[in-house]
Design a protein around this motif. Structure first.
Motif, PDB file in Angstrom:
ATOM      1  N   LEU A  14       4.580 -20.219  -2.272  1.00 53.06           N
ATOM      2  CA  LEU A  14       3.102 -20.375  -1.863  1.00 53.06           C
ATOM      3  C   LEU A  14       2.256 -18.941  -1.514  1.00 53.06           C
ATOM      4  CD1 LEU A  14       3.486 -23.904  -0.057  1.00 53.06           C
ATOM      5  CD2 LEU A  14       2.238 -23.410  -2.247  1.00 53.06           C
ATOM      6  N   ARG A  15       3.014 -18.207  -0.709  1.00 55.07           N
ATOM      7  CA  ARG A  15       2.098 -17.060  -0.355  1.00 55.07           C
ATOM      8  C   ARG A  15       1.835 -16.293  -1.423  1.00 55.07           C
ATOM      9  NH1 ARG A  15       1.717 -13.591   4.105  1.00 55.07           N
ATOM     10  NH2 ARG A  15       2.312 -15.495   5.470  1.00 55.07           N
ATOM     11  N   ALA A  16       2.793 -16.050  -2.312  1.00 53.62           N
ATOM     12  CA  ALA A  16       2.498 -15.337  -3.758  1.00 53.62           C
ATOM     13  C   ALA A  16       1.474 -15.787  -4.573  1.00 53.62           C
ATOM     14  CB  ALA A  16       3.816 -15.011  -4.454  1.00 53.62           C
ATOM     15  N   LEU A  21      -4.198 -16.367  -6.482  1.00 55.40           N
ATOM     16  CA  LEU A  21      -5.768 -17.011  -6.541  1.00 55.40           C
ATOM     17  C   LEU A  21      -6.585 -16.378  -5.532  1.00 55.40           C
ATOM     18  CD1 LEU A  21      -4.075 -20.631  -6.553  1.00 55.40           C
ATOM     19  CD2 LEU A  21      -5.290 -19.806  -8.212  1.00 55.40           C
ATOM     20  N   ARG A  22      -6.232 -15.774  -4.499  1.00 58.58           N
ATOM     21  CA  ARG A  22      -7.224 -15.257  -3.881  1.00 58.58           C
ATOM     22  C   ARG A  22      -8.102 -13.972  -4.743  1.00 58.58           C
ATOM     23  NH1 ARG A  22      -6.412 -13.141   1.978  1.00 58.58           N
ATOM     24  NH2 ARG A  22      -4.106 -13.056   1.195  1.00 58.58           N
ATOM     25  N   ASP A  41      -1.985 -15.559   9.515  1.00 59.57           N
ATOM     26  CA  ASP A  41      -1.092 -14.378   8.755  1.00 59.57           C
ATOM     27  C   ASP A  41      -1.805 -13.974   7.324  1.00 59.57           C
ATOM     28  OD1 ASP A  41       0.118 -13.952  11.264  1.00 59.57           O
ATOM     29  OD2 ASP A  41       1.988 -14.609  10.535  1.00 59.57           O
ATOM     30  N   LEU A  42      -2.265 -14.963   6.791  1.00 63.66           N
ATOM     31  CA  LEU A  42      -2.519 -14.449   5.413  1.00 63.66           C
ATOM     32  C   LEU A  42      -3.904 -14.496   5.374  1.00 63.66           C
ATOM     33  CD1 LEU A  42      -3.473 -17.345   3.835  1.00 63.66           C
ATOM     34  CD2 LEU A  42      -0.841 -17.232   3.152  1.00 63.66           C
ATOM     35  N   ALA A  43      -5.015 -15.015   6.476  1.00 65.84           N
ATOM     36  CA  ALA A  43      -6.416 -14.914   6.138  1.00 65.84           C
ATOM     37  C   ALA A  43      -6.812 -13.421   6.276  1.00 65.84           C
ATOM     38  CB  ALA A  43      -6.910 -15.505   7.463  1.00 65.84           C
ATOM     39  N   ASP A  44      -7.879 -13.163   5.450  1.00 62.92           N
ATOM     40  CA  ASP A  44      -8.731 -11.728   5.416  1.00 62.92           C
ATOM     41  C   ASP A  44      -9.332 -11.493   6.674  1.00 62.92           C
ATOM     42  OD1 ASP A  44      -8.440 -11.150   2.543  1.00 62.92           O
ATOM     43  OD2 ASP A  44      -9.357 -13.019   2.443  1.00 62.92           O
TER      44      ASP A  44
END
Ligand code: 13P
Ligand code: SF4
Length: 329
Positions: A14-16, A21-22, A41-44
């Motif tokens: 999911l992280r990848a 997609l981002r 943690d993965l937010a901009d």
């Protein structure tokens, strides 16, 4: 609240996939401090309501994926109408928003025609459209101080934030009777027991807490304000009276300090997890970026009406950097 059906995504990294997609979607991921650590943690960008509103207004991304609750994603759409704004779970609401139905708020305003409406951002787009100025917990003090003492004010929907401001500034704003179910759940008895176990540890509280909690706090402020207090306080232990997922940011930034969530009546803080924020997950964020759904849509006349009170907030809060906020009591 009902959970959305989720397709079987086991086997996906999911992280990848979210990273891919981002980029593909030219998306920015904004997250509130009450989100699960993996989403933070993965937010901009991670921030409080004022900072997130500013980021949403400024971004040149094509898609805003909002890891927060619906009034926050609505605000992003009001301020950035040309962007696609997705919220991983459309059921991620807020008890304060629910406490303030627009038709009842409209009648309340009509019953007090000499009052202006200073309204907490935790409300619907319709209530924003019925308000004069929006505030967040980090801008409320700065904005209130710009309104003459002689001006009668309605403050909604959070009676605890409004009451706190009334006490601090000697105002007598008329308060809408809404509360946040999360901050309402802290127990004074358990907080005092915890304080007795850590006598040197200060208490930092969000102003959505009731007075019997705020009155014990060494610092009262927005989520960003509490985080800033954690960075600058002397001592190495802090008792945190707000939604406990913010502790993730504190532990990341300050690994040598200890942060203890204030307890609810059962002696732990599980009852203080925001059930609305908790609806957003990695799976739902992935699907939102993949499908560009669920998407925030707001009719243009309503958006323009709501934008006036939000623009007023951004203008009046322009000196607020998003962390000085309410400050020590
Ligand atoms: P902040 O603006 O302080 O992040 O608060 C948002 C919120 O919903 C608190 O419950
Ligand atoms: Fe609303 Fe309270 Fe959750 Fe904040 S913590 S989003 S005020 S229910």
């Amino acid at each position: 609240m009902t959970a959305q059906p989720i397709e079987n995504l086991s086997g996906l990294d999911l992280r990848a996939e979210i990273e891919r997609l981002r980029k593909e979607r030219k998306a920015v991921i904004l997250a509130h401090y009450y989100q699960k650590p993996e989403l933070q943690d993965l937010a901009d960008f991670v921030g409080d309501s004022l900072e997130l509103s500013r980021k949403a207004a400024e971004t040149d991304a094509e898609v805003i994926a909002f890891c927060g609750v619906k009034f926050m994603a609505d605000t992003a759409k009001i301020l950035s109408p040309d962007k696609i704004v997705v919220l991983p779970d459309m059921e991620a609401g807020c008890s304060l928003e629910d406490s303030c139905p627009p038709e009842k708020f409209k009648a309340f305003r009509e019953a007090h025609p000499d009052h202006i409406a200073l309204t907490y951002i935790n409300c619907s787009t319709e209530v924003k459209a019925l308000s004069d100025v929006i505030v967040t917990s980090s801008s409320a003090e700065t904005i209130l101080q710009q309104i003459p003492d002689s001006q009668p004010i309605i403050f909604g929907p959070d009676r605890h934030l409004g009451g706190y401001l009334n006490r601090k500034f000697g105002r007598d704003m008329l308060l809408w009777p809404g509360v946040c179910i999360v901050h309402e759940a802290f127990s004074e008895t358990e907080l005092l027991k915890l304080k007795a176990q850590h006598p040197g540890a200060p208490i930092a509280a969000h102003p959505e807490c009731p007075p019997h909690i705020v009155d014990h706090a060494d610092y009262v402020g927005s989520t960003s304000g509490i985080l800033q207090y954690a960075k600058t306080m002397e001592g190495d232990t802090l008792i945190v009276a707000t939604e406990p997922h913010i502790i993730h940011q504190m532990e990341t930034a300050l690994p040598s300090k200890t942060f203890i969530g204030a307890p609810g009546a059962d002696g732990n803080c599980n009852c203080n997890i925001c059930p609305y924020m908790a609806l957003n997950t990695m799976e739902k964020l992935y699907l939102a970026l993949r499908d560009l759904e669920p998407r925030i849509e707001i009719e243009e006349p309503l958006r323009l009406a709501a934008k006036k009170s939000l623009d007023k907030m951004l203008e009046m809060a322009s000196g607020t950097i998003g962390k000085g906020d309410l400050g020590a009591r």
